[in-house]
Design a protein around this motif. Structure first.
Motif, PDB file in Angstrom:
ATOM      1  N   LEU A  55       0.750  -1.105  -0.293  1.00 60.93           N
ATOM      2  CA  LEU A  55      -0.242   0.098   0.092  1.00 60.93           C
ATOM      3  C   LEU A  55       1.089   1.429  -0.089  1.00 60.93           C
ATOM      4  O   LEU A  55       0.381   2.331   0.017  1.00 60.93           O
ATOM      5  N   LEU A  56       1.945   1.654   0.830  1.00 57.22           N
ATOM      6  CA  LEU A  56       2.631   2.012   0.486  1.00 57.22           C
ATOM      7  C   LEU A  56       3.430   2.686  -0.962  1.00 57.22           C
ATOM      8  O   LEU A  56       3.140   3.531  -0.918  1.00 57.22           O
ATOM      9  N   ALA A  57       3.613   1.244  -1.277  1.00 60.46           N
ATOM     10  CA  ALA A  57       4.612   1.919  -2.359  1.00 60.46           C
ATOM     11  C   ALA A  57       3.072   2.377  -3.412  1.00 60.46           C
ATOM     12  O   ALA A  57       2.946   2.922  -4.875  1.00 60.46           O
ATOM     13  N   ILE A  58       2.005   1.896  -3.499  1.00 61.00           N
ATOM     14  CA  ILE A  58       0.638   2.737  -3.635  1.00 61.00           C
ATOM     15  C   ILE A  58       0.471   4.053  -4.005  1.00 61.00           C
ATOM     16  O   ILE A  58      -0.188   4.773  -4.957  1.00 61.00           O
ATOM     17  N   VAL A  59       0.316   3.729  -3.099  1.00 58.49           N
ATOM     18  CA  VAL A  59      -0.108   5.861  -3.249  1.00 58.49           C
ATOM     19  C   VAL A  59       1.516   6.366  -2.898  1.00 58.49           C
ATOM     20  O   VAL A  59       1.601   6.603  -2.343  1.00 58.49           O
ATOM     21  N   PRO A  60       0.411   7.750  -3.734  1.00 54.07           N
ATOM     22  CA  PRO A  60       1.337   8.742  -3.959  1.00 54.07           C
ATOM     23  C   PRO A  60       2.210   9.641  -2.840  1.00 54.07           C
ATOM     24  O   PRO A  60       1.320   9.682  -1.859  1.00 54.07           O
ATOM     25  N   ALA A  61       3.533   9.952  -3.157  1.00 54.99           N
ATOM     26  CA  ALA A  61       3.477  10.221  -1.945  1.00 54.99           C
ATOM     27  C   ALA A  61       3.421  11.950  -2.077  1.00 54.99           C
ATOM     28  O   ALA A  61       3.797  12.700  -3.260  1.00 54.99           O
ATOM     29  N   LYS A  62       3.127  12.974  -0.872  1.00 54.92           N
ATOM     30  CA  LYS A  62       2.720  14.652  -1.724  1.00 54.92           C
ATOM     31  C   LYS A  62       4.004  15.132  -0.321  1.00 54.92           C
ATOM     32  O   LYS A  62       5.044  14.821   1.018  1.00 54.92           O
ATOM     33  N   ALA A  63       5.287  15.186  -1.738  1.00 52.17           N
ATOM     34  CA  ALA A  63       6.728  15.371  -0.801  1.00 52.17           C
ATOM     35  C   ALA A  63       6.408  17.169  -1.172  1.00 52.17           C
ATOM     36  O   ALA A  63       6.799  17.865  -1.801  1.00 52.17           O
ATOM     37  N   THR A  64       6.242  18.022   0.236  1.00 50.55           N
ATOM     38  CA  THR A  64       6.250  19.207   0.145  1.00 50.55           C
ATOM     39  C   THR A  64       6.854  19.543   2.022  1.00 50.55           C
ATOM     40  O   THR A  64       6.615  18.659   2.573  1.00 50.55           O
ATOM     41  N   ASN A  65       7.272  20.675   1.693  1.00 46.57           N
ATOM     42  CA  ASN A  65       7.602  21.157   3.197  1.00 46.57           C
ATOM     43  C   ASN A  65       6.038  21.482   3.575  1.00 46.57           C
ATOM     44  O   ASN A  65       6.134  22.463   3.015  1.00 46.57           O
ATOM     45  N   PRO A  66       6.350  21.669   5.148  1.00 44.05           N
ATOM     46  CA  PRO A  66       4.857  21.907   6.437  1.00 44.05           C
ATOM     47  C   PRO A  66       5.258  23.339   5.649  1.00 44.05           C
ATOM     48  O   PRO A  66       4.040  24.419   5.466  1.00 44.05           O
ATOM     49  N   ALA A  67       6.188  24.554   5.704  1.00 39.30           N
ATOM     50  CA  ALA A  67       5.923  25.704   5.711  1.00 39.30           C
ATOM     51  C   ALA A  67       5.726  26.809   4.702  1.00 39.30           C
ATOM     52  O   ALA A  67       4.870  26.795   5.124  1.00 39.30           O
ATOM     53  N   ASP A  68       6.498  25.753   3.767  1.00 43.55           N
ATOM     54  CA  ASP A  68       5.882  26.316   2.382  1.00 43.55           C
ATOM     55  C   ASP A  68       4.049  25.868   1.931  1.00 43.55           C
ATOM     56  O   ASP A  68       4.440  26.589   1.704  1.00 43.55           O
ATOM     57  N   GLU A  69       4.116  25.033   2.665  1.00 39.39           N
ATOM     58  CA  GLU A  69       2.063  24.631   1.977  1.00 39.39           C
ATOM     59  C   GLU A  69       1.304  26.092   2.941  1.00 39.39           C
ATOM     60  O   GLU A  69       0.886  25.965   2.074  1.00 39.39           O
ATOM     61  N   VAL A  70       2.093  26.371   4.507  1.00 38.43           N
ATOM     62  CA  VAL A  70       1.059  27.354   4.754  1.00 38.43           C
ATOM     63  C   VAL A  70       1.188  28.541   4.616  1.00 38.43           C
ATOM     64  O   VAL A  70      -0.089  29.313   4.296  1.00 38.43           O
ATOM     65  N   ILE A  71       2.369  28.809   3.846  1.00 39.64           N
ATOM     66  CA  ILE A  71       2.669  30.593   3.033  1.00 39.64           C
ATOM     67  C   ILE A  71       1.955  30.163   1.720  1.00 39.64           C
ATOM     68  O   ILE A  71       0.805  31.142   0.631  1.00 39.64           O
ATOM     69  N   GLU A  72       1.514  29.054   0.576  1.00 41.02           N
ATOM     70  CA  GLU A  72       0.898  28.489  -0.065  1.00 41.02           C
ATOM     71  C   GLU A  72      -0.706  28.859  -0.449  1.00 41.02           C
ATOM     72  O   GLU A  72      -0.749  28.877  -0.891  1.00 41.02           O
ATOM     73  N   GLU A  73      -0.662  28.286   1.204  1.00 42.62           N
ATOM     74  CA  GLU A  73      -2.115  28.502   1.627  1.00 42.62           C
ATOM     75  C   GLU A  73      -2.425  29.820   1.481  1.00 42.62           C
ATOM     76  O   GLU A  73      -4.114  30.187   1.494  1.00 42.62           O
ATOM     77  N   LYS A  74      -2.285  31.064   2.721  1.00 40.10           N
ATOM     78  CA  LYS A  74      -2.824  31.883   2.536  1.00 40.10           C
ATOM     79  C   LYS A  74      -2.326  32.734   1.207  1.00 40.10           C
ATOM     80  O   LYS A  74      -3.088  34.284   1.729  1.00 40.10           O
ATOM     81  N   MET A  75      -1.696  32.625   0.295  1.00 44.13           N
ATOM     82  CA  MET A  75      -1.410  33.470  -0.789  1.00 44.13           C
ATOM     83  C   MET A  75      -2.087  33.377  -1.817  1.00 44.13           C
ATOM     84  O   MET A  75      -2.379  34.314  -3.516  1.00 44.13           O
ATOM     85  N   ARG A  76      -1.876  31.972  -2.411  1.00 45.54           N
ATOM     86  CA  ARG A  76      -3.085  31.622  -3.190  1.00 45.54           C
ATOM     87  C   ARG A  76      -4.595  31.355  -2.443  1.00 45.54           C
ATOM     88  O   ARG A  76      -5.155  30.164  -1.846  1.00 45.54           O
ATOM     89  N   VAL A  77      -5.786  31.460  -3.705  1.00 45.77           N
ATOM     90  CA  VAL A  77      -7.080  30.505  -3.571  1.00 45.77           C
ATOM     91  C   VAL A  77      -7.076  28.665  -4.178  1.00 45.77           C
ATOM     92  O   VAL A  77      -6.842  29.234  -5.868  1.00 45.77           O
ATOM     93  N   GLU A  78      -7.030  27.685  -3.819  1.00 43.59           N
ATOM     94  CA  GLU A  78      -7.063  26.941  -4.789  1.00 43.59           C
ATOM     95  C   GLU A  78      -8.152  26.110  -5.575  1.00 43.59           C
ATOM     96  O   GLU A  78      -9.050  26.011  -5.462  1.00 43.59           O
ATOM     97  N   VAL A  79      -8.302  26.739  -6.874  1.00 48.44           N
ATOM     98  CA  VAL A  79      -9.598  26.017  -7.670  1.00 48.44           C
ATOM     99  C   VAL A  79      -8.843  24.579  -8.837  1.00 48.44           C
ATOM    100  O   VAL A  79      -7.848  24.582  -9.552  1.00 48.44           O
ATOM    101  N   GLU A  80      -9.591  23.881  -8.845  1.00 50.62           N
ATOM    102  CA  GLU A  80      -9.343  22.296  -9.167  1.00 50.62           C
ATOM    103  C   GLU A  80     -10.155  22.604 -10.670  1.00 50.62           C
ATOM    104  O   GLU A  80     -11.073  22.768 -10.803  1.00 50.62           O
ATOM    105  N   SER A  81      -9.183  22.178 -11.744  1.00 51.32           N
ATOM    106  CA  SER A  81      -9.698  21.486 -12.761  1.00 51.32           C
ATOM    107  C   SER A  81      -9.978  20.476 -12.960  1.00 51.32           C
ATOM    108  O   SER A  81     -10.415  19.305 -11.654  1.00 51.32           O
ATOM    109  N   PRO A  82     -11.994  21.103 -14.005  1.00 57.56           N
ATOM    110  CA  PRO A  82     -12.090  19.463 -14.310  1.00 57.56           C
ATOM    111  C   PRO A  82     -11.552  18.123 -14.120  1.00 57.56           C
ATOM    112  O   PRO A  82     -11.825  17.075 -13.511  1.00 57.56           O
ATOM    113  N   LYS A  83     -10.684  18.207 -15.176  1.00 61.61           N
ATOM    114  CA  LYS A  83      -9.320  17.367 -15.466  1.00 61.61           C
ATOM    115  C   LYS A  83      -8.860  16.571 -13.942  1.00 61.61           C
ATOM    116  O   LYS A  83      -8.679  15.160 -13.448  1.00 61.61           O
ATOM    117  N   GLU A  84      -8.708  17.396 -12.999  1.00 66.18           N
ATOM    118  CA  GLU A  84      -8.225  17.528 -11.997  1.00 66.18           C
ATOM    119  C   GLU A  84      -8.815  17.136 -11.046  1.00 66.18           C
ATOM    120  O   GLU A  84      -8.672  15.636 -10.432  1.00 66.18           O
TER     121      GLU A  84
END
Length: 110
Positions: free
Chosen positions: A49-78
């Motif tokens: 299961l660990l091999a199947i599930v995709p890893a999310k390689a992000t730095n938690p500090a960068d994720e918090v900054i990005e979250e505050k700076m932008r509004v995430e919009v998913e495309s229909p394909k995503e």
């Protein structure tokens, strides 16, 4: 968190139980019970299961900054891709759970 924990706990429990029925006892016995087979089988399932599930390689500090700076919009394909992945994981869980119940029932009956 709770639904993911129940998902994995149930899957590992049934996988270990099926291994205890079908795999020859091996390793040291603790109070007359051999734990090596079910633990190794559950570890093997965890690694698969660990091999199947995709890893999310992000730095938690960068994720918090990005979250505050932008509004995430998913495309229909995503959105379609995310729903397809969720449906695949759900189908895997139910097929694996049903398979483990059948294996346990057949092993217990014989």
């Amino acid at each position: 968190f709770a639904s993911g924990f129940v998902f994995f706990f149930t899957l590992f429990l049934f996988f270990g139980w099926a291994a205890a029925i079908w795999v020859q006892p091996a390793g040291p016995a603790l109070n007359g019970v051999f734990y090596t087979g079910p633990l190794v089988a559950s570890l093997l399932l965890w690694l698969i299961l660990l091999a199947i599930v995709p890893a999310k390689a992000t730095n938690p500090a960068d994720e918090v900054i990005e979250e505050k700076m932008r509004v995430e919009v998913e495309s229909p394909k995503e959105t379609r891709n995310r729903h397809a992945f969720e449906a695949g994981v759900s189908a895997f869980f139910w097929f694996a759970l049903f398979g483990m119940i059948v294996v346990i029932a057949v092993g217990s009956a014989s």
